[in-house]
Design a protein around this motif. Sequence first.
Motif, PDB file in Angstrom:
ATOM      1  N   ALA A  99     -17.379 -61.541-123.708  1.00 38.88           N
ATOM      2  CA  ALA A  99     -17.378 -62.730-124.579  1.00 38.88           C
ATOM      3  C   ALA A  99     -16.019 -63.402-124.680  1.00 38.88           C
ATOM      4  O   ALA A  99     -15.868 -64.394-125.377  1.00 38.88           O
ATOM      5  N   SER A 100     -15.022 -62.896-123.976  1.00 38.15           N
ATOM      6  CA  SER A 100     -13.657 -63.420-124.160  1.00 38.15           C
ATOM      7  C   SER A 100     -13.439 -64.757-123.450  1.00 38.15           C
ATOM      8  O   SER A 100     -14.293 -65.220-122.685  1.00 38.15           O
ATOM      9  N   GLU A 101     -12.264 -65.338-123.670  1.00 43.00           N
ATOM     10  CA  GLU A 101     -11.964 -66.673-123.146  1.00 43.00           C
ATOM     11  C   GLU A 101     -11.560 -66.613-121.670  1.00 43.00           C
ATOM     12  O   GLU A 101     -10.942 -65.636-121.220  1.00 43.00           O
ATOM     13  N   TRP A 102     -11.883 -67.678-120.955  1.00 44.28           N
ATOM     14  CA  TRP A 102     -11.487 -67.805-119.550  1.00 44.28           C
ATOM     15  C   TRP A 102     -10.098 -68.432-119.478  1.00 44.28           C
ATOM     16  O   TRP A 102      -9.796 -69.357-120.235  1.00 44.28           O
ATOM     17  N   ILE A 103      -9.295 -67.937-118.543  1.00 51.56           N
ATOM     18  CA  ILE A 103      -7.894 -68.348-118.419  1.00 51.56           C
ATOM     19  C   ILE A 103      -7.708 -69.048-117.072  1.00 51.56           C
ATOM     20  O   ILE A 103      -8.226 -68.573-116.056  1.00 51.56           O
ATOM     21  N   ASN A 104      -6.972 -70.144-117.083  1.00 49.78           N
ATOM     22  CA  ASN A 104      -6.669 -70.844-115.829  1.00 49.78           C
ATOM     23  C   ASN A 104      -5.593 -70.089-115.064  1.00 49.78           C
ATOM     24  O   ASN A 104      -4.469 -69.951-115.550  1.00 49.78           O
ATOM     25  N   LEU A 105      -5.916 -69.637-113.868  1.00 51.35           N
ATOM     26  CA  LEU A 105      -4.932 -68.863-113.087  1.00 51.35           C
ATOM     27  C   LEU A 105      -3.926 -69.769-112.360  1.00 51.35           C
ATOM     28  O   LEU A 105      -3.020 -69.276-111.706  1.00 51.35           O
ATOM     29  N   GLY A 106      -4.127 -71.071-112.478  1.00 55.91           N
ATOM     30  CA  GLY A 106      -3.164 -71.990-111.860  1.00 55.91           C
ATOM     31  C   GLY A 106      -2.237 -72.615-112.887  1.00 55.91           C
ATOM     32  O   GLY A 106      -1.494 -73.534-112.561  1.00 55.91           O
ATOM     33  N   SER A 107      -2.277 -72.101-114.109  1.00 55.10           N
ATOM     34  CA  SER A 107      -1.440 -72.702-115.151  1.00 55.10           C
ATOM     35  C   SER A 107       0.015 -72.261-115.016  1.00 55.10           C
ATOM     36  O   SER A 107       0.290 -71.086-114.768  1.00 55.10           O
ATOM     37  N   PRO A 108       0.951 -73.187-115.230  1.00 56.48           N
ATOM     38  CA  PRO A 108       2.371 -72.781-115.192  1.00 56.48           C
ATOM     39  C   PRO A 108       2.733 -71.826-116.328  1.00 56.48           C
ATOM     40  O   PRO A 108       3.791 -71.208-116.287  1.00 56.48           O
ATOM     41  N   GLU A 109       1.844 -71.704-117.329  1.00 53.94           N
ATOM     42  CA  GLU A 109       2.122 -70.775-118.438  1.00 53.94           C
ATOM     43  C   GLU A 109       1.755 -69.340-118.067  1.00 53.94           C
ATOM     44  O   GLU A 109       2.093 -68.406-118.797  1.00 53.94           O
ATOM     45  N   LEU A 110       1.036 -69.156-116.943  1.00 56.19           N
ATOM     46  CA  LEU A 110       0.549 -67.806-116.609  1.00 56.19           C
ATOM     47  C   LEU A 110       1.680 -66.792-116.394  1.00 56.19           C
ATOM     48  O   LEU A 110       1.599 -65.679-116.936  1.00 56.19           O
ATOM     49  N   PRO A 111       2.739 -67.123-115.629  1.00 59.54           N
ATOM     50  CA  PRO A 111       3.799 -66.107-115.435  1.00 59.54           C
ATOM     51  C   PRO A 111       4.369 -65.602-116.761  1.00 59.54           C
ATOM     52  O   PRO A 111       4.606 -64.401-116.913  1.00 59.54           O
ATOM     53  N   GLY A 112       4.539 -66.495-117.730  1.00 57.11           N
ATOM     54  CA  GLY A 112       5.056 -66.088-119.040  1.00 57.11           C
ATOM     55  C   GLY A 112       4.072 -65.172-119.748  1.00 57.11           C
ATOM     56  O   GLY A 112       4.467 -64.185-120.379  1.00 57.11           O
ATOM     57  N   PHE A 113       2.776 -65.483-119.625  1.00 64.30           N
ATOM     58  CA  PHE A 113       1.753 -64.642-120.245  1.00 64.30           C
ATOM     59  C   PHE A 113       1.752 -63.247-119.601  1.00 64.30           C
ATOM     60  O   PHE A 113       1.669 -62.227-120.297  1.00 64.30           O
ATOM     61  N   LEU A 114       1.882 -63.216-118.281  1.00 66.98           N
ATOM     62  CA  LEU A 114       1.917 -61.914-117.594  1.00 66.98           C
ATOM     63  C   LEU A 114       3.155 -61.111-118.002  1.00 66.98           C
ATOM     64  O   LEU A 114       3.081 -59.895-118.187  1.00 66.98           O
ATOM     65  N   ASP A 115       4.277 -61.813-118.161  1.00 69.21           N
ATOM     66  CA  ASP A 115       5.500 -61.124-118.625  1.00 69.21           C
ATOM     67  C   ASP A 115       5.230 -60.415-119.951  1.00 69.21           C
ATOM     68  O   ASP A 115       5.626 -59.263-120.142  1.00 69.21           O
ATOM     69  N   SER A 116       4.532 -61.113-120.855  1.00 69.61           N
ATOM     70  CA  SER A 116       4.286 -60.524-122.179  1.00 69.61           C
ATOM     71  C   SER A 116       3.355 -59.322-122.063  1.00 69.61           C
ATOM     72  O   SER A 116       3.492 -58.355-122.798  1.00 69.61           O
ATOM     73  N   GLN A 117       2.400 -59.358-121.149  1.00 68.28           N
ATOM     74  CA  GLN A 117       1.474 -58.236-120.985  1.00 68.28           C
ATOM     75  C   GLN A 117       2.127 -57.043-120.300  1.00 68.28           C
ATOM     76  O   GLN A 117       1.730 -55.902-120.503  1.00 68.28           O
ATOM     77  N   GLN A 118       3.114 -57.316-119.467  1.00 71.90           N
ATOM     78  CA  GLN A 118       3.779 -56.235-118.730  1.00 71.90           C
ATOM     79  C   GLN A 118       4.797 -55.490-119.600  1.00 71.90           C
ATOM     80  O   GLN A 118       5.203 -54.395-119.247  1.00 71.90           O
ATOM     81  N   ARG A 119       5.195 -56.160-120.699  1.00 70.55           N
ATOM     82  CA  ARG A 119       6.209 -55.550-121.552  1.00 70.55           C
ATOM     83  C   ARG A 119       5.685 -54.201-122.062  1.00 70.55           C
ATOM     84  O   ARG A 119       4.548 -54.092-122.498  1.00 70.55           O
ATOM     85  N   GLY A 120       6.492 -53.177-121.965  1.00 71.75           N
ATOM     86  CA  GLY A 120       6.086 -51.858-122.459  1.00 71.75           C
ATOM     87  C   GLY A 120       5.423 -51.009-121.387  1.00 71.75           C
ATOM     88  O   GLY A 120       5.230 -49.818-121.571  1.00 71.75           O
ATOM     89  N   LEU A 121       5.037 -51.618-120.263  1.00 71.76           N
ATOM     90  CA  LEU A 121       4.453 -50.843-119.163  1.00 71.76           C
ATOM     91  C   LEU A 121       5.537 -50.609-118.113  1.00 71.76           C
ATOM     92  O   LEU A 121       6.288 -51.528-117.794  1.00 71.76           O
ATOM     93  N   THR A 122       5.615 -49.418-117.611  1.00 73.78           N
ATOM     94  CA  THR A 122       6.656 -49.140-116.610  1.00 73.78           C
ATOM     95  C   THR A 122       6.015 -48.829-115.265  1.00 73.78           C
ATOM     96  O   THR A 122       4.900 -48.317-115.198  1.00 73.78           O
ATOM     97  N   LEU A 123       6.732 -49.147-114.229  1.00 67.16           N
ATOM     98  CA  LEU A 123       6.293 -48.830-112.869  1.00 67.16           C
ATOM     99  C   LEU A 123       7.267 -47.813-112.287  1.00 67.16           C
ATOM    100  O   LEU A 123       8.434 -47.756-112.693  1.00 67.16           O
ATOM    101  N   PRO A 124       6.819 -47.021-111.319  1.00 69.97           N
ATOM    102  CA  PRO A 124       7.740 -46.061-110.698  1.00 69.97           C
ATOM    103  C   PRO A 124       8.866 -46.794-109.961  1.00 69.97           C
ATOM    104  O   PRO A 124       8.697 -47.961-109.581  1.00 69.97           O
ATOM    105  N   PRO A 125      10.009 -46.128-109.740  1.00 70.60           N
ATOM    106  CA  PRO A 125      11.120 -46.779-109.017  1.00 70.60           C
ATOM    107  C   PRO A 125      10.652 -47.298-107.653  1.00 70.60           C
ATOM    108  O   PRO A 125       9.889 -46.622-106.959  1.00 70.60           O
ATOM    109  N   GLY A 126      11.106 -48.473-107.304  1.00 68.79           N
ATOM    110  CA  GLY A 126      10.766 -49.057-105.995  1.00 68.79           C
ATOM    111  C   GLY A 126       9.480 -49.857-105.994  1.00 68.79           C
ATOM    112  O   GLY A 126       9.157 -50.524-105.024  1.00 68.79           O
ATOM    113  N   GLU A 127       8.701 -49.755-107.082  1.00 72.86           N
ATOM    114  CA  GLU A 127       7.446 -50.519-107.148  1.00 72.86           C
ATOM    115  C   GLU A 127       7.688 -51.822-107.904  1.00 72.86           C
ATOM    116  O   GLU A 127       8.571 -51.894-108.759  1.00 72.86           O
TER     117      GLU A 127
END
Lengths: 168, 291
Positions: B149-177
């Motif tokens: 039931a959630s909202e659809w997001i435009n994947l071509g929006s210039p705001e998307l990289p900023g949104f992804l940055d906010s979602q990635q915060r707090g998640l870590t990736l292994p070194p080199g990834e």
Amino acid sequence: MNAAEARSEALYRLHRTAILGYLARRVEPREDAADLLSEVFTTAWRRIDALPDGDDARLWLYGTARNVLANHRRGSTRRASLTARLREHLAVRLQRVDEPDGVTAVHEALAGLSEPDREVLTLSAWEQMTPAEIAVVLGLNPATVRARLARARVHLRSALATHTPATR
Amino acid sequence: MDLTEDEAFARLRTAAGPADADLAADPVLDGLLDELGAGLTSARRPFGPLRIGPRTFRPRTFRPRRVSRTGGVRRPSGIGRHVMVFAAAAATALVLLGCYAVLRDDGVRRPPDRPATGATTPPAPPPLKTGLYGAAVAGSMRAGEFADASEWINLGSPELPGFLDSQQRGLTLPPGESWGPLRVRLIRPGKRLQITALIFNVRRYALCRNAAAYVATEPGSARTRYRLFIEKNTPWTVVGASGPAGRKSRPGDPGHFTRTFHFIQGPVTDTSIRAFASGCNLPWTLSGALR
């Protein structure tokens, strides 16, 4: 701001980091990527009406970046005053430090491959492109890319076998 | 050293540098790229000022040609008046011939679907949020797709990289990834994905990269190690705003939905672990319905 400017700016915002990364991974010294990035997006802005729609615009930018890189290797890219500060930052930010032996060996192996092999391999491994996407960037048939990629992987494997630190 | 082709390719992948995500995470670089972008666009506006940092450069205005002290136009010595008159007459004739050629060709070579005057106007960049909610927007589903039931997001929006940055915060990736392989798949002008699927992809990607690193370093069989890693990761719950399915939501819509995500649905078995691990391969395959 008119629609062409809006589209140009949106494309720049969406793809500037990926295109900068593409260029910085392939140019020496790495800070030259600043001028090349400027060149790519200047070309895109100049030809904004001719740019394809949707995801093809991203692939078009990679194709343009590839041509800009080729021109740069022929020594025909000028330094723009606009990029001076970006160059300075990249020179510090992307300074090569001592890389692990494994990474150096991969770069040596890669340097020993032919340009077509290197191109399909790095677009696939570093830019995470599918053969169909690589085909658009290189202006080739997807079947040709798949065949070239399969051959390049074999060449990479044998090149790495002779460049791994363990065999030195 | 004996390497398989896949191993050789995996080594090539780890040798990519600089990673796009590292570049994207540099705020100074981000500011400089903003500055360059503004300069690139401004530089080509016909009469607009060009801003570089704090300085503003105004385009040169037209200045009349410098005249000599005697009042005549300065010309190189040794060129007679009759030569100048002839040159001017020849230039005028060429301009007139050019105009004639253009006017004669007009309407002949132009494609019929293009107007005679006026530039084409490309569409403006879309906003991140579409105002469209629900599974009905996805239409018929293909195997492996999901919608809620959630909202659809435009994947071509210039705001998307900023949104992804906010979602990635707090998640870590292994070194080199890096997050690059995920972002390449998510930034898709002209396409839409639901916000829950977007978040799910970010989290699943982090889990996959960490699982692969864990499997590569910890002892024991790969299957057992995957099981150990996956069982450590508990599911999480998303509470999101929801408009009426498939219809545009109104401001202040009180509808909410709750969704609990599992990396592996049902019991963790060998088959489900294999299925999960195969979905972790790169190039990244998106979860959700891409429309």
